[in-house]
Scaffold this motif. Structure first.
Motif, mmCIF file in Angstrom:
data_model
loop_
_atom_site.group_PDB
_atom_site.id
_atom_site.type_symbol
_atom_site.label_atom_id
_atom_site.label_comp_id
_atom_site.label_asym_id
_atom_site.label_seq_id
_atom_site.Cartn_x
_atom_site.Cartn_y
_atom_site.Cartn_z
ATOM 1 N N UNK A 181 0.946 -1.219 0.039
ATOM 2 C CA UNK A 181 -0.049 0.075 -0.064
ATOM 3 C C UNK A 181 1.105 1.302 0.169
ATOM 4 N N UNK A 182 0.200 2.267 -0.010
ATOM 5 C CA UNK A 182 1.049 3.714 -0.214
ATOM 6 C C UNK A 182 1.415 4.339 1.057
ATOM 7 N N UNK A 183 2.419 3.523 1.681
ATOM 8 C CA UNK A 183 2.806 3.975 3.282
ATOM 9 C C UNK A 183 3.427 5.332 3.079
ATOM 10 N N UNK A 184 3.544 6.129 3.846
ATOM 11 C CA UNK A 184 4.267 7.265 3.637
ATOM 12 C C UNK A 184 5.895 7.289 3.369
ATOM 13 N N UNK A 185 6.304 6.698 3.985
ATOM 14 C CA UNK A 185 7.769 6.630 3.931
ATOM 15 C C UNK A 185 8.227 6.022 2.505
ATOM 16 N N UNK A 256 2.440 -0.769 20.470
ATOM 17 C CA UNK A 256 3.827 -1.262 20.503
ATOM 18 C C UNK A 256 4.159 -1.587 18.870
ATOM 19 N N UNK A 257 3.223 -2.160 18.125
ATOM 20 C CA UNK A 257 3.739 -2.537 16.560
ATOM 21 C C UNK A 257 4.014 -1.398 15.887
ATOM 22 N N UNK A 258 3.089 -0.190 16.258
ATOM 23 C CA UNK A 258 3.546 1.127 15.571
ATOM 24 C C UNK A 258 4.964 1.647 16.010
ATOM 25 N N UNK A 259 5.271 1.522 17.140
ATOM 26 C CA UNK A 259 6.701 2.143 17.424
ATOM 27 C C UNK A 259 7.765 1.298 16.789
ATOM 28 N N UNK A 260 7.182 -0.041 16.919
ATOM 29 C CA UNK A 260 8.378 -1.019 16.253
ATOM 30 C C UNK A 260 8.695 -0.789 14.725
ATOM 31 N N UNK A 261 7.474 -0.620 13.940
ATOM 32 C CA UNK A 261 7.557 -0.421 12.560
ATOM 33 C C UNK A 261 8.091 1.164 12.323
ATOM 34 N N UNK A 279 5.716 -5.877 8.675
ATOM 35 C CA UNK A 279 5.573 -5.016 9.994
ATOM 36 C C UNK A 279 4.662 -3.975 9.729
ATOM 37 N N UNK A 280 4.870 -3.257 8.556
ATOM 38 C CA UNK A 280 4.034 -2.023 8.267
ATOM 39 C C UNK A 280 2.527 -2.440 8.026
ATOM 40 N N UNK A 281 2.212 -3.732 7.352
ATOM 41 C CA UNK A 281 0.891 -4.026 7.498
ATOM 42 C C UNK A 281 0.289 -4.506 8.886
ATOM 43 N N UNK A 282 1.254 -5.136 9.572
ATOM 44 C CA UNK A 282 0.624 -5.503 10.905
ATOM 45 C C UNK A 282 0.287 -4.391 11.934
ATOM 46 N N UNK A 283 0.982 -3.301 11.778
ATOM 47 C CA UNK A 283 0.542 -2.330 12.831
ATOM 48 C C UNK A 283 -0.539 -1.787 12.244
ATOM 49 N N UNK A 284 -1.134 -1.971 11.141
ATOM 50 C CA UNK A 284 -2.439 -1.272 10.827
ATOM 51 C C UNK A 284 -3.394 -2.357 10.898
ATOM 52 N N UNK A 285 -3.115 -3.660 10.760
ATOM 53 C CA UNK A 285 -4.018 -4.596 10.716
ATOM 54 C C UNK A 285 -4.461 -5.192 12.139
ATOM 55 N N UNK A 286 -3.410 -5.402 12.799
ATOM 56 C CA UNK A 286 -3.799 -5.691 14.231
ATOM 57 C C UNK A 286 -4.734 -5.272 15.010
ATOM 58 N N UNK A 287 -4.468 -3.912 15.377
ATOM 59 C CA UNK A 287 -5.644 -3.347 16.228
ATOM 60 C C UNK A 287 -7.026 -3.373 15.749
ATOM 61 N N UNK A 288 -7.447 -3.329 14.342
ATOM 62 C CA UNK A 288 -8.838 -3.665 13.947
ATOM 63 C C UNK A 288 -9.230 -5.200 14.074
#
Length: 342
Positions: A181-185, A256-261, A279-288
């Motif tokens: 996906x179009x992640x910022x960085x 925690x996943x967001x900080x790690x990513x 990891x960039x996908x997991x920090x967005x998918x794990x919480x929902x």
């Protein structure tokens, strides 16, 4: 590079999303857990919204904030999963420049919105435990609506520079994004100019804005724990702390996943590329995915309402099962009252 080539890519018509580069043959297998998480997130968060809407006893600030969290989770996972699954299943890799920036904005804006919702949920628990007599007068329906609007506006305004900066960079290197996906960085790294402003602002958002949210949550729970430990009995302490357990679990699954990513995307240059993407996908998918499970398991009111809804639908779909269960329960009640039959 000649000026003609630079002008050609200043606003590329499309970007190409590669998914997991080097693992194209495994895309179908990778899609299975992604699809399962998306299904759980959609069903679970819609169930939370439906239960709170239809159960009058749940019409309280805590559950209104939980509904806001569920809506945010739905937008967050839907911003990335449909396109990601189309890459895995149909090799549909193209995304227009404007759609890519829109996706980037929605992902990060609603992530910041979710962070703000966790802060106001911590505030709700603080008022409910430390000032219970003033809870209903402070968090009125109007106040809850204004807080929700402020949280959404905050997320949208804070992330707006992401969009404006990404739009102005000249993309003269390539239009291929090695990501799902179009992640910022991942997007701004394609620019051929100095992107330190984007990088520094991204770090500011992570450590100052999100960090301030974490500090507010820590302060709130410090006061909550102090109030809990001052309660006279152990049962009262456990019961009061139990109302905060689901919120604490959701907070850990979110931050925690967001900080790690964030740290690995900027400083983990020696890590494999597919690890960064995962990891960039997991920090967005794990919480929902986890939030409805956490609140469904930890919140007794939601559990009871969910059980009644499930029983109602089961009675409609399998009426013979319902009848047999009713007879069984009736017989058990008769045995309890009248004693065992001869």
């Amino acid at each position: 590079m000649p000026d003609s080539n630079i002008s050609q890519f200043i606003n590329p018509s499309t970007f190409i999303l590669l998914g997991f580069p080097g693992l194209e043959m495994a895309h179908v297998w990778i899609s299975i857990p992604f699809c399962a998480m998306y299904t759980i997130a959609i069903l679970g968060n819609f169930a939370i919204i439906y239960i709170v809407k239809t159960e009058p006893s749940l019409h309280a600030p805590m559950y209104y904030f939980l509904c806001m969290l569920a809506v945010t989770d739905l937008v967050l996972c839907t911003s990335i999963l449909p396109k990601t699954l189309s890459i895995f299943w149909f090799n549909s890799r193209e995304i227009s420049f404007s759609s890519c920036l829109t996706q980037l904005y929605f992902i990060h804006a609603f992530f910041m919105t979710e962070s703000g919702i966790f802060v106001v949920m911590a505030l709700d628990r603080y008022i409910a435990i430390c000032n219970p007599l003033r809870h209903s007068t402070i968090l009125t329906n109007h106040a809850v609506a204004m807080i929700g609007l402020a949280v959404v506006l905050r997320g949208g305004i804070i992330i707006l520079p992401y969009l404006l900066l990404a739009r102005q960079w000249p993309y003269c290197r390539t239009n291929i994004i090695p990501h799902t996906h179009c992640e910022h960085m991942a997007v701004v790294k394609l620019a051929c100019s100095d992107i330190r402003v984007s990088s520094y602002y991204g770090l500011f958002v992570v450590f100052c804005v999100t960090g301030l949210d974490v500090i507010c949550i820590i302060i709130s729970y410090t006061q909550i724990l102090r109030a809990i430990f001052n309660l006279p009995t152990k049962d009262a302490r456990l019961k009061t702390f139990g109302t905060c357990g689901s919120h604490l679990c959701a907070i850990l699954a979110f931050y925690i996943p967001r900080l790690f990513t964030s740290l690995t995307s900027r400083f983990g240059e020696n890590l494999p590329q597919h690890f960064h993407i995962l990891s960039a996908n997991m920090y967005l998918l794990l919480p929902p995915t986890l939030n409805p499970i956490i609140y469904g398991v930890k919140t007794k009111q939601i559990q009871d309402r969910l059980h009644r809804v499930f029983t109602h639908f089961r009675a409609k779909i399998f009426p013979w099962c319902s009848d047999s269960q009713t007879e069984l329960h009736g017989e058990q009640r008769g045995n309890t009252v009248l004693g065992p039959r001869p």
